[in-house]
Design a protein around this motif. Structure first.
Motif, PDB file in Angstrom:
ATOM      1  N   ALA A 109       0.932  -1.134   0.070  1.00  0.00           N
ATOM      2  CA  ALA A 109      -0.077   0.012   0.100  1.00  0.00           C
ATOM      3  C   ALA A 109       0.924   1.336   0.104  1.00  0.00           C
ATOM      4  O   ALA A 109       1.931   1.520   0.514  1.00  0.00           O
ATOM      5  CB  ALA A 109      -1.049   0.020   1.116  1.00  0.00           C
ATOM      6  N   LEU A 115       1.121   4.624   1.266  1.00  0.00           N
ATOM      7  CA  LEU A 115       0.589   5.447   2.482  1.00  0.00           C
ATOM      8  C   LEU A 115       1.286   6.724   2.601  1.00  0.00           C
ATOM      9  O   LEU A 115       2.621   6.723   3.168  1.00  0.00           O
ATOM     10  CB  LEU A 115       0.616   4.594   3.751  1.00  0.00           C
ATOM     11  CG  LEU A 115      -0.113   3.393   3.642  1.00  0.00           C
ATOM     12  CD1 LEU A 115       0.081   2.317   4.929  1.00  0.00           C
ATOM     13  CD2 LEU A 115      -1.478   3.429   3.178  1.00  0.00           C
ATOM     14  N   LYS A 162       5.256   6.604   2.020  1.00  0.00           N
ATOM     15  CA  LYS A 162       6.221   5.353   2.013  1.00  0.00           C
ATOM     16  C   LYS A 162       5.340   4.068   1.339  1.00  0.00           C
ATOM     17  O   LYS A 162       3.957   4.302   1.354  1.00  0.00           O
ATOM     18  CB  LYS A 162       6.640   5.088   3.439  1.00  0.00           C
ATOM     19  CG  LYS A 162       5.369   4.946   4.409  1.00  0.00           C
ATOM     20  CD  LYS A 162       5.788   4.809   5.719  1.00  0.00           C
ATOM     21  CE  LYS A 162       4.838   5.441   6.912  1.00  0.00           C
ATOM     22  NZ  LYS A 162       5.155   5.656   8.031  1.00  0.00           N
ATOM     23  N   PHE A 182       2.403  -5.381   3.822  1.00  0.00           N
ATOM     24  CA  PHE A 182       1.536  -6.264   4.682  1.00  0.00           C
ATOM     25  C   PHE A 182       1.850  -7.943   4.401  1.00  0.00           C
ATOM     26  O   PHE A 182       1.292  -8.512   3.716  1.00  0.00           O
ATOM     27  CB  PHE A 182       0.096  -6.136   4.519  1.00  0.00           C
ATOM     28  CG  PHE A 182      -0.227  -4.835   5.121  1.00  0.00           C
ATOM     29  CD1 PHE A 182      -0.600  -4.858   6.298  1.00  0.00           C
ATOM     30  CD2 PHE A 182      -0.251  -3.725   4.289  1.00  0.00           C
ATOM     31  CE1 PHE A 182      -0.927  -3.234   6.940  1.00  0.00           C
ATOM     32  CE2 PHE A 182      -0.399  -2.318   4.673  1.00  0.00           C
ATOM     33  CZ  PHE A 182      -0.962  -2.336   6.057  1.00  0.00           C
ATOM     34  N   GLU A 236       1.589 -10.562   5.495  1.00  0.00           N
ATOM     35  CA  GLU A 236       0.579 -11.846   5.820  1.00  0.00           C
ATOM     36  C   GLU A 236      -0.515 -11.973   4.377  1.00  0.00           C
ATOM     37  O   GLU A 236      -0.976 -13.005   4.186  1.00  0.00           O
ATOM     38  CB  GLU A 236      -0.180 -11.748   7.229  1.00  0.00           C
ATOM     39  CG  GLU A 236      -1.109 -10.456   7.086  1.00  0.00           C
ATOM     40  CD  GLU A 236      -0.252  -9.084   7.860  1.00  0.00           C
ATOM     41  OE1 GLU A 236       0.560  -8.928   7.413  1.00  0.00           O
ATOM     42  OE2 GLU A 236      -1.018  -8.545   8.346  1.00  0.00           O
ATOM     43  N   ILE A 258      -6.997  -2.464   3.940  1.00  0.00           N
ATOM     44  CA  ILE A 258      -5.648  -1.620   3.477  1.00  0.00           C
ATOM     45  C   ILE A 258      -6.234  -0.788   2.421  1.00  0.00           C
ATOM     46  O   ILE A 258      -5.751   0.505   2.320  1.00  0.00           O
ATOM     47  CB  ILE A 258      -4.734  -2.677   2.989  1.00  0.00           C
ATOM     48  CG1 ILE A 258      -4.076  -3.419   4.085  1.00  0.00           C
ATOM     49  CG2 ILE A 258      -3.430  -1.678   2.248  1.00  0.00           C
ATOM     50  CD1 ILE A 258      -3.432  -4.702   3.908  1.00  0.00           C
ATOM     51  N   GLN A 259      -7.131  -1.321   1.574  1.00  0.00           N
ATOM     52  CA  GLN A 259      -7.306  -0.236   0.529  1.00  0.00           C
ATOM     53  C   GLN A 259      -8.288   0.858   0.966  1.00  0.00           C
ATOM     54  O   GLN A 259      -8.108   1.730   0.320  1.00  0.00           O
ATOM     55  CB  GLN A 259      -8.272  -0.934  -0.672  1.00  0.00           C
ATOM     56  CG  GLN A 259      -7.575  -1.889  -1.453  1.00  0.00           C
ATOM     57  CD  GLN A 259      -8.557  -2.523  -2.525  1.00  0.00           C
ATOM     58  OE1 GLN A 259      -8.772  -2.223  -3.530  1.00  0.00           O
ATOM     59  NE2 GLN A 259      -9.062  -3.745  -1.881  1.00  0.00           N
ATOM     60  N   ALA A 263      -8.030   2.285   3.851  1.00  0.00           N
ATOM     61  CA  ALA A 263      -7.123   3.056   4.604  1.00  0.00           C
ATOM     62  C   ALA A 263      -6.224   4.056   3.490  1.00  0.00           C
ATOM     63  O   ALA A 263      -6.139   5.153   3.567  1.00  0.00           O
ATOM     64  CB  ALA A 263      -6.102   2.318   5.324  1.00  0.00           C
ATOM     65  N   LYS A 287      -5.234  -4.981  10.002  1.00  0.00           N
ATOM     66  CA  LYS A 287      -4.380  -4.253   8.829  1.00  0.00           C
ATOM     67  C   LYS A 287      -4.547  -2.853   8.692  1.00  0.00           C
ATOM     68  O   LYS A 287      -3.863  -2.208   8.582  1.00  0.00           O
ATOM     69  CB  LYS A 287      -4.450  -5.161   7.687  1.00  0.00           C
ATOM     70  CG  LYS A 287      -3.846  -6.523   7.969  1.00  0.00           C
ATOM     71  CD  LYS A 287      -3.667  -7.458   6.869  1.00  0.00           C
ATOM     72  CE  LYS A 287      -4.907  -8.392   6.377  1.00  0.00           C
ATOM     73  NZ  LYS A 287      -4.882  -9.491   7.483  1.00  0.00           N
ATOM     74  N   ASP A 314      -3.165  -0.840  11.305  1.00  0.00           N
ATOM     75  CA  ASP A 314      -2.012  -0.687  11.271  1.00  0.00           C
ATOM     76  C   ASP A 314      -1.414   0.418  10.035  1.00  0.00           C
ATOM     77  O   ASP A 314      -0.763   1.263  10.369  1.00  0.00           O
ATOM     78  CB  ASP A 314      -0.982  -1.920  10.695  1.00  0.00           C
ATOM     79  CG  ASP A 314      -1.105  -2.883  11.999  1.00  0.00           C
ATOM     80  OD1 ASP A 314      -1.322  -2.430  13.061  1.00  0.00           O
ATOM     81  OD2 ASP A 314      -0.684  -4.129  11.491  1.00  0.00           O
ATOM     82  N   ALA A 315      -2.233   0.221   8.992  1.00  0.00           N
ATOM     83  CA  ALA A 315      -1.782   1.402   7.916  1.00  0.00           C
ATOM     84  C   ALA A 315      -2.442   2.656   8.317  1.00  0.00           C
ATOM     85  O   ALA A 315      -1.485   3.789   7.890  1.00  0.00           O
ATOM     86  CB  ALA A 315      -2.989   0.892   6.847  1.00  0.00           C
ATOM     87  N   SER A 328       0.356   4.042  10.738  1.00  0.00           N
ATOM     88  CA  SER A 328       1.580   4.231  10.180  1.00  0.00           C
ATOM     89  C   SER A 328       1.940   5.479   9.555  1.00  0.00           C
ATOM     90  O   SER A 328       2.830   6.068   9.579  1.00  0.00           O
ATOM     91  CB  SER A 328       2.143   2.875   9.207  1.00  0.00           C
ATOM     92  OG  SER A 328       1.470   3.563   7.882  1.00  0.00           O
TER      93      SER A 328
END
Lengths: 278, 109
Positions: free
Chosen positions: A83, A85, A88, A92, A94, B53-54, B56, B75, B78-79, B82
């Motif tokens: 991703a 973000l 950066k 992930f 997993e 994740i998408q 986020a 997840k 976390d995203a 971060s």
């Protein structure tokens, strides 16, 4: 010849079959325990000369000094393991299936590769067979790379039995893919039938020849037998619902060894699969 | 400050959706102009995997500063963490109530 022993539902007798077929084989046989999330064939077999091989898999590693945050790797990843973000690229692990696609699509060479440990393989000898067993590291979500590494031990000139994972997920498919023939261990209950049907659909999709062993069989008009009759699926054997077999499994004893009356039954299954005693 | 809410539309009321990435809509409230921006989340909510994740990623692209939802998966959390976007969990049913709760907590009301 490689035979995989599979089941839709767990606890239907895959390991019972795999271990007993290994025991009655008198020739060169390899037993691969590919149920790497819960390997258990070692509980039944005396292992000698153990060798351990650590297994790793590839995952991407982003070089931030080369990355322009273009997002090409993230758009390519079918599993959204990468991703972008803000400033950066975040991995992930997993979700990563180790396909290496992100590495290929990055024109700037910012996506490198590194490895992470996912488990180990224990190779051992037993009085009846060679024994290869994968152990998944606790916390690892991606199972197939370890199973593929276990199945690389198949030697085409020898007979091989694969003890597969239950179900129809990636782990089961990875264990079944190298098989020439699949034996479905099935339990004659509504739950057992429901899950077996799902696996039958998968095996037909994969064009794998297969037959069924009914475990804990009480009589010949159970739901599994009826289903197999209607669907034209051969039944290889019926293992009776005998409490003493359960007792053998519970203490890690091989049924064909401790209950001699079953030796012939397992030998019969073995002969049907591999074509007579060697 | 831009505040994102996971929402569903039922009637004329703006309702919270307690799921984060599997919500129908994201509503982003901008405290500058006191208006909501609506973002259709249909394609992400129907993703087989990686929806968190998408979602986020989407909200980060939309310069969101705070996320308000019911339950956020690990997840997605976390995203968002971060990049220092706090995630607030609420049990309010209406988006307006969740907004008021947040503005009070941030001392903007």
């Amino acid at each position: 010849m490689t035979v995989a022993i599979a089941s839709g539902k767990g606890g239907t007798g895959k390991t019972l079959l795999a271990v007993n077929l290994s025991y009655v084989s008198t020739g060169e046989l390899q037993l691969l325990d590919c149920d790497v999330e819960a390997p258990n064939t070692h509980l039944f077999l005396p292992l000698q000369n153990k060798r351990t091989e650590p297994v790793h898999r590839m995952i991407p590693q982003i070089d931030a000094s080369l990355c322009t945050l273009c997002g090409e790797c993230s758009r390519f990843c079918a599993f959204h393991a990468l991703a972008v973000l803000r400033n950066k690229v975040v991995l992930f692990p997993e979700l990563c299936h180790s396909c290496g696609g992100c590495n290929r699509v990055c024109r700037l060479g910012a996506v490198g590769e590194t490895t992470e440990p996912i488990g180990e393989i224990i190779y051992a000898e037993t009085p009846y067979c060679c024994h290869v067993q994968g152990f998944l590291q606790v916390g690892t979500a991606i199972v197939p790379p370890l199973i593929h590494r276990v199945t690389e031990y198949i030697q085409s000139e020898n007979h091989t039995i694969i003890d597969a994972s239950p179900g129809t997920g990636c782990a089961a498919m990875a264990a079944l893919s190298p098989a020439d023939f699949v034996v479905l261990a099935a339990e004659p209950t509504p739950f057992g039938l429901h899950d077996m049907r799902r696996l039958v659909l998968c095996l037909r999709e994969l064009n794998k020849p297969f037959s069924v062993v009914v475990n804990r069989a009480v009589n010949t008009n159970d739901v599994i037998t009826e289903f197999c009759r209607n669907e034209d699926i051969p039944i290889l054997a019926r293992i009776p619902d005998d409490r003493r077999i359960t007792d053998c499994c519970a203490v890690g004893e091989i049924t064909a060894q401790h209950l001699p009356e079953y030796h012939e039954m397992f030998l019969g299954i073995y002969s049907q699969l591999f074509g007579g005693a060697q | 400050m831009r505040i994102a809410f996971s929402a569903k539309k039922s009637g004329s009321e703006l309702q919270m959706d307690e799921r984060f990435a599997r919500a129908d809509w994201f509503l982003i409230y901008d405290t500058e102009n006191e208006a909501f921006e609506e973002i259709d989340n249909t394609s992400i909510k129907n993703a087989a995997q990686g929806a968190g994740i998408q979602a986020a990623e989407l909200l980060i692209r939309k310069d969101v500063n705070v996320v308000v939802t019911g339950k956020c998966g690990p997840k997605a959390l976390d995203a968002l963490r971060s990049v220092d976007i706090p995630v607030h969990s609420t049990n309010k049913q209406r988006v307006y109530d969740a907004l008021n709760e947040l503005l009070l907590a941030y001392g903007e009301k």
